[in-house]
Design a protein around this motif. Structure first.
Motif, PDB file in Angstrom:
ATOM      1  N   CYS A 171      40.104  62.246  22.219  1.00 44.97           N
ATOM      2  CA  CYS A 171      40.725  61.682  23.426  1.00 44.97           C
ATOM      3  C   CYS A 171      42.146  61.200  23.150  1.00 44.97           C
ATOM      4  O   CYS A 171      43.034  61.369  23.990  1.00 44.97           O
ATOM      5  CB  CYS A 171      39.869  60.556  23.996  1.00 44.97           C
ATOM      6  SG  CYS A 171      38.366  61.141  24.804  1.00 44.97           S
ATOM      7  N   ASP A 189      40.968  58.651  29.565  1.00 47.89           N
ATOM      8  CA  ASP A 189      40.381  57.335  29.302  1.00 47.89           C
ATOM      9  C   ASP A 189      39.011  57.213  29.970  1.00 47.89           C
ATOM     10  O   ASP A 189      38.071  56.677  29.384  1.00 47.89           O
ATOM     11  CB  ASP A 189      41.294  56.219  29.809  1.00 47.89           C
ATOM     12  CG  ASP A 189      42.561  56.076  28.992  1.00 47.89           C
ATOM     13  OD1 ASP A 189      42.592  56.578  27.853  1.00 47.89           O
ATOM     14  OD2 ASP A 189      43.507  55.457  29.496  1.00 47.89           O
ATOM     15  N   TYR A 237      40.919  50.926  22.589  1.00 45.53           N
ATOM     16  CA  TYR A 237      41.816  52.051  22.890  1.00 45.53           C
ATOM     17  C   TYR A 237      42.052  52.158  24.400  1.00 45.53           C
ATOM     18  O   TYR A 237      43.188  52.301  24.851  1.00 45.53           O
ATOM     19  CB  TYR A 237      41.230  53.359  22.342  1.00 45.53           C
ATOM     20  CG  TYR A 237      41.888  54.575  22.909  1.00 45.53           C
ATOM     21  CD1 TYR A 237      43.149  54.972  22.486  1.00 45.53           C
ATOM     22  CD2 TYR A 237      41.277  55.322  23.916  1.00 45.53           C
ATOM     23  CE1 TYR A 237      43.770  56.081  23.022  1.00 45.53           C
ATOM     24  CE2 TYR A 237      41.893  56.433  24.459  1.00 45.53           C
ATOM     25  CZ  TYR A 237      43.134  56.807  24.013  1.00 45.53           C
ATOM     26  OH  TYR A 237      43.756  57.887  24.562  1.00 45.53           O
ATOM     27  N   ILE A 238      40.989  52.066  25.176  1.00 49.54           N
ATOM     28  CA  ILE A 238      41.121  52.173  26.635  1.00 49.54           C
ATOM     29  C   ILE A 238      41.923  50.993  27.180  1.00 49.54           C
ATOM     30  O   ILE A 238      42.805  51.171  28.030  1.00 49.54           O
ATOM     31  CB  ILE A 238      39.733  52.276  27.303  1.00 49.54           C
ATOM     32  CG1 ILE A 238      39.071  53.598  26.905  1.00 49.54           C
ATOM     33  CG2 ILE A 238      39.843  52.167  28.818  1.00 49.54           C
ATOM     34  CD1 ILE A 238      37.595  53.689  27.257  1.00 49.54           C
ATOM     35  N   SER A 248      45.522  51.530  26.307  1.00 49.04           N
ATOM     36  CA  SER A 248      46.033  52.666  27.072  1.00 49.04           C
ATOM     37  C   SER A 248      46.350  52.269  28.508  1.00 49.04           C
ATOM     38  O   SER A 248      47.388  52.651  29.058  1.00 49.04           O
ATOM     39  CB  SER A 248      44.994  53.797  27.045  1.00 49.04           C
ATOM     40  OG  SER A 248      45.417  54.877  27.822  1.00 49.04           O
TER      41      SER A 248
END
Length: 180
Positions: free
Chosen positions: A9, A44, A71-72, A75
């Motif tokens: 991703c 995401d 990470y999300i 982001s």
């Protein structure tokens, strides 16, 4: 498995952004570029679905699941700014638009405080994702590892806060070449 999904991703996120900016500036296809840039937040969502499905199918949460939430969160909170930064560089390279001047002094300190707000937003989003996973899975034994991410979020926010405070007290000086 989830670590591989995170890596895929992440790579897909940057490919979507680079492809979108390349379409916009190199191919001069702004609509196509915009469509490709929209793929970044969709990636995401895909990662969130993969993590949720993994846990609902009986998987035990690991630090990888927490990393996916982080990470999300980053982001979402920083994605627009990262894309804007890259967009400015593409515009300078392919359209001859002047690059933005590097920040220094009070302007840099203000930017640092805006980053504190973004980092706090990223931490809140991450906490909400992890809290949601804990509630949805409803098995404390399998989601206990996710609780270990919450103190990490606090450390990240405090470090960014200290960064902003330091540049408020001791402003960043302009480089000699930029001062001229």
């Amino acid at each position: 498995m989830i670590l591989v999904a995170i890596l895929v991703c992440e790579v897909a996120f940057w490919i979507a952004i680079l492809a979108g900016l390349t379409a916009r500036y190199v191919l001069r296809r702004p609509r196509l570029g915009g469509a490709l840039l929209i793929a970044a937040p969709i990636i995401d969502v895909v990662l969130l679905v993969l993590v949720t499905v993994d846990l609902l199918r009986g998987g035990t949460a690991s630090w990888h699941h927490g990393l996916a939430g982080l990470y999300i969160g980053i982001s979402i909170a920083y994605g627009h700014r990262m894309i804007g930064w890259m967009d400015a560089r593409f515009a300078a390279r392919f359209r001859g638009v002047p690059r933005p001047a590097p920040l220094s002094g009070a302007a840099y300190a203000v930017a640092c405080w805006k980053d504190v707000a973004r980092t706090l937003l990223a931490a809140v989003i991450t906490a909400a994702i992890l809290g949601g996973l804990i509630v949805v899975v409803a098995d404390p034994a399998r989601t206990a590892e996710l609780l270990g991410i919450f103190p990490v979020l606090g450390v990240i926010v405090v470090v960014d806060l200290l960064w902003a405070i330091s540049y408020s007290l001791w402003p960043k000086r302009a480089r000699a070449a930029e001062a001229r």
